[in-house]
Write a protein that holds these residues in place. Structure first.
Motif, PDB file in Angstrom:
ATOM      1  N   ARG A  88       0.837  -1.207   0.000  1.00 15.07           N
ATOM      2  CA  ARG A  88       0.000   0.000   0.000  1.00 15.07           C
ATOM      3  C   ARG A  88       0.868   1.252   0.000  1.00 15.07           C
ATOM      4  NH1 ARG A  88      -4.485   1.873   4.618  1.00 15.07           N
ATOM      5  NH2 ARG A  88      -4.470   4.083   4.015  1.00 15.07           N
ATOM      6  N   ALA A  89       1.912   1.258   0.816  1.00 19.76           N
ATOM      7  CA  ALA A  89       2.797   2.420   0.885  1.00 19.76           C
ATOM      8  C   ALA A  89       3.431   2.726  -0.469  1.00 19.76           C
ATOM      9  CB  ALA A  89       3.877   2.194   1.933  1.00 19.76           C
ATOM     10  N   ILE A  90       3.848   1.700  -1.169  1.00 18.69           N
ATOM     11  CA  ILE A  90       4.490   1.897  -2.471  1.00 18.69           C
ATOM     12  C   ILE A  90       3.488   2.420  -3.494  1.00 18.69           C
ATOM     13  CG2 ILE A  90       5.671   0.753  -4.382  1.00 18.69           C
ATOM     14  CD1 ILE A  90       7.304   1.272  -1.739  1.00 18.69           C
ATOM     15  N   ARG A  91       2.277   1.905  -3.469  1.00 15.55           N
ATOM     16  CA  ARG A  91       1.252   2.413  -4.397  1.00 15.55           C
ATOM     17  C   ARG A  91       0.975   3.893  -4.152  1.00 15.55           C
ATOM     18  NH1 ARG A  91      -1.281  -2.902  -3.557  1.00 15.55           N
ATOM     19  NH2 ARG A  91      -1.264  -4.027  -5.550  1.00 15.55           N
ATOM     20  N   GLU A  92       0.945   4.285  -2.897  1.00 19.18           N
ATOM     21  CA  GLU A  92       0.610   5.663  -2.552  1.00 19.18           C
ATOM     22  C   GLU A  92       1.783   6.624  -2.721  1.00 19.18           C
ATOM     23  OE1 GLU A  92      -2.832   4.587   0.817  1.00 19.18           O
ATOM     24  OE2 GLU A  92      -0.879   5.392   1.427  1.00 19.18           O
ATOM     25  N   GLN A  93       2.995   6.137  -2.514  1.00 19.61           N
ATOM     26  CA  GLN A  93       4.156   7.026  -2.487  1.00 19.61           C
ATOM     27  C   GLN A  93       4.964   7.032  -3.778  1.00 19.61           C
ATOM     28  OE1 GLN A  93       6.332   5.533   0.863  1.00 19.61           O
ATOM     29  NE2 GLN A  93       4.709   5.987   2.325  1.00 19.61           N
ATOM     30  N   LEU A  94       5.100   5.882  -4.411  1.00 20.91           N
ATOM     31  CA  LEU A  94       5.968   5.772  -5.587  1.00 20.91           C
ATOM     32  C   LEU A  94       5.204   5.640  -6.895  1.00 20.91           C
ATOM     33  CD1 LEU A  94       8.730   5.437  -6.972  1.00 20.91           C
ATOM     34  CD2 LEU A  94       8.630   2.998  -6.385  1.00 20.91           C
ATOM     35  N   LEU A  95       4.184   4.812  -6.918  1.00 24.04           N
ATOM     36  CA  LEU A  95       3.494   4.515  -8.179  1.00 24.04           C
ATOM     37  C   LEU A  95       2.485   5.604  -8.526  1.00 24.04           C
ATOM     38  CD1 LEU A  95       3.049   0.674  -7.713  1.00 24.04           C
ATOM     39  CD2 LEU A  95       4.894   1.919  -8.863  1.00 24.04           C
ATOM     40  N   GLN A  96       3.018   6.795  -8.689  1.00 25.18           N
ATOM     41  CA  GLN A  96       2.268   7.986  -9.049  1.00 25.18           C
ATOM     42  C   GLN A  96       3.029   8.693 -10.174  1.00 25.18           C
ATOM     43  OE1 GLN A  96      -0.679   8.644  -7.473  1.00 25.18           O
ATOM     44  NE2 GLN A  96      -0.395   6.873  -6.126  1.00 25.18           N
ATOM     45  N   GLY A  97       2.456   9.761 -10.723  1.00 26.05           N
ATOM     46  CA  GLY A  97       3.163  10.524 -11.735  1.00 26.05           C
ATOM     47  C   GLY A  97       3.677   9.660 -12.876  1.00 26.05           C
ATOM     48  N   HIS A  98       4.919   9.876 -13.286  1.00 31.08           N
ATOM     49  CA  HIS A  98       5.506   9.070 -14.365  1.00 31.08           C
ATOM     50  C   HIS A  98       5.594   7.596 -13.969  1.00 31.08           C
ATOM     51  CE1 HIS A  98       6.554  12.475 -16.870  1.00 31.08           C
ATOM     52  NE2 HIS A  98       7.220  13.052 -15.876  1.00 31.08           N
ATOM     53  N   ALA A  99       5.860   7.344 -12.680  1.00 27.75           N
ATOM     54  CA  ALA A  99       6.085   5.971 -12.221  1.00 27.75           C
ATOM     55  C   ALA A  99       4.831   5.113 -12.226  1.00 27.75           C
ATOM     56  CB  ALA A  99       6.697   5.988 -10.822  1.00 27.75           C
ATOM     57  N   ILE A 100       3.676   5.691 -12.494  1.00 27.54           N
ATOM     58  CA  ILE A 100       2.451   4.898 -12.544  1.00 27.54           C
ATOM     59  C   ILE A 100       2.505   3.883 -13.684  1.00 27.54           C
ATOM     60  CG2 ILE A 100       1.077   6.344 -14.105  1.00 27.54           C
ATOM     61  CD1 ILE A 100      -1.261   5.960 -12.076  1.00 27.54           C
ATOM     62  N   ALA A 101       3.400   4.112 -14.642  1.00 23.76           N
ATOM     63  CA  ALA A 101       3.543   3.200 -15.785  1.00 23.76           C
ATOM     64  C   ALA A 101       4.329   1.938 -15.439  1.00 23.76           C
ATOM     65  CB  ALA A 101       4.220   3.919 -16.943  1.00 23.76           C
ATOM     66  N   ALA A 102       4.967   1.920 -14.268  1.00 22.48           N
ATOM     67  CA  ALA A 102       5.764   0.747 -13.880  1.00 22.48           C
ATOM     68  C   ALA A 102       4.867  -0.445 -13.575  1.00 22.48           C
ATOM     69  CB  ALA A 102       6.618   1.079 -12.663  1.00 22.48           C
ATOM     70  N   GLU A 103       5.407  -1.619 -13.767  1.00 25.88           N
ATOM     71  CA  GLU A 103       4.721  -2.850 -13.343  1.00 25.88           C
ATOM     72  C   GLU A 103       5.027  -3.090 -11.870  1.00 25.88           C
ATOM     73  OE1 GLU A 103       4.989  -7.713 -14.051  1.00 25.88           O
ATOM     74  OE2 GLU A 103       5.854  -6.336 -15.545  1.00 25.88           O
TER      75      GLU A 103
END
Length: 243
Positions: A88-103
């Protein structure tokens, strides 16, 4: 303070400087690895509040995130939406902006039980043999633990010598584990496969813990010691004086 053979020390006084420098360093590692391969690269990350400012910076970095597979160093035996979930922390903190395209490949939510999740995680690791691990971001507790390798855990010795990248770790009785005693954790074997390892720490107390760990002693006493006893590159430490 550094072991020139195994440690590269980067210090910042302020959080904003620390986050910017660490995020730029991670982005450079990812870009370098992406240039070397035609396919995807893996990026192993840790949860918790410490790396959050760095993740927010990194999420705004314009690189080919569609070729980055984000995995976890460890996670707790909790539902995916629980406040204690590293996923959950990674989804909220990292997988945003450009990084939302990451798997994203979470650990705990892949199976019904923790033991089954370990099996799935290890099989997925074997299936990704053609995807190099560009970097692993680590944290460290005041007791010298990293990932979920807690000193005093009942099966720590087995985890440290495991022949697979992920194991179940029982941290019952370990104060720093808090209420989350059942963990899924990366092992030394798994960590050793990362091209680069970065330790993110803040405050005087964590600096003192790291200095203590640099003295001679068994890994089981302070598991963070394994981070600079690995092959390939030295451990890159990014420390912020501001807590």
């Amino acid at each position: 303070m550094q072991d020139e053979r195994r440690i590269e020390w980067n210090a910042s006084d302020l959080e904003v400087t620390w986050a910017k420098k660490a995020a730029e360093a991670v982005a450079d590692l990812l870009l370098d690895e992406l240039r070397k391969v035609n396919g995807k690269v893996r990026f192993l990350v840790s949860g918790g509040s410490t790396p959050a400012p760095i993740y927010r910076q990194l999420a705004q970095t314009d690189l080919d995130w569609s070729r980055v597979v984000v995995g976890l160093v460890d996670d707790r035996d909790v539902p995916a939406e629980d406040k204690g979930s590293n996923a959950r922390a990674i989804r909220e903190q990292l997988l945003q902006g450009h990084a939302i395209a990451a798997e994203f490949q979470p650990l705990r939510e892949t199976a019904a039980t923790l033991q089954a999740a370990v099996v799935v995680a290890n099989q997925r690791w074997r299936d990704a043999v053609d995807q190099p691990i560009a970097a692993a971001l680590l944290g460290m507790g005041d007791d010298g633990h990293t990932a979920s390798l807690f000193p005093g855990a009942s099966n720590l010795d087995a985890a440290l010598s495991a022949n697979q990248p992920y194991v179940h770790l029982d941290a019952t009785g370990c104060e720093e584990a808090g209420d989350f005693t059942q963990r899924l954790s990366l092992t030394p074997l798994g960590l050793a496969q990362s091209s680069q390892r970065i330790l993110l720490i803040r405050g005087a107390r964590k600096r003192e813990t790291l200095i203590s760990a640099l003295s001679d002693g068994p890994v089981s006493e302070m598991p963070i010691r394994l981070a600079w006893q690995m092959p390939l590159a030295p451990l890159h430490v990014h420390w912020c004086a501001e807590e």
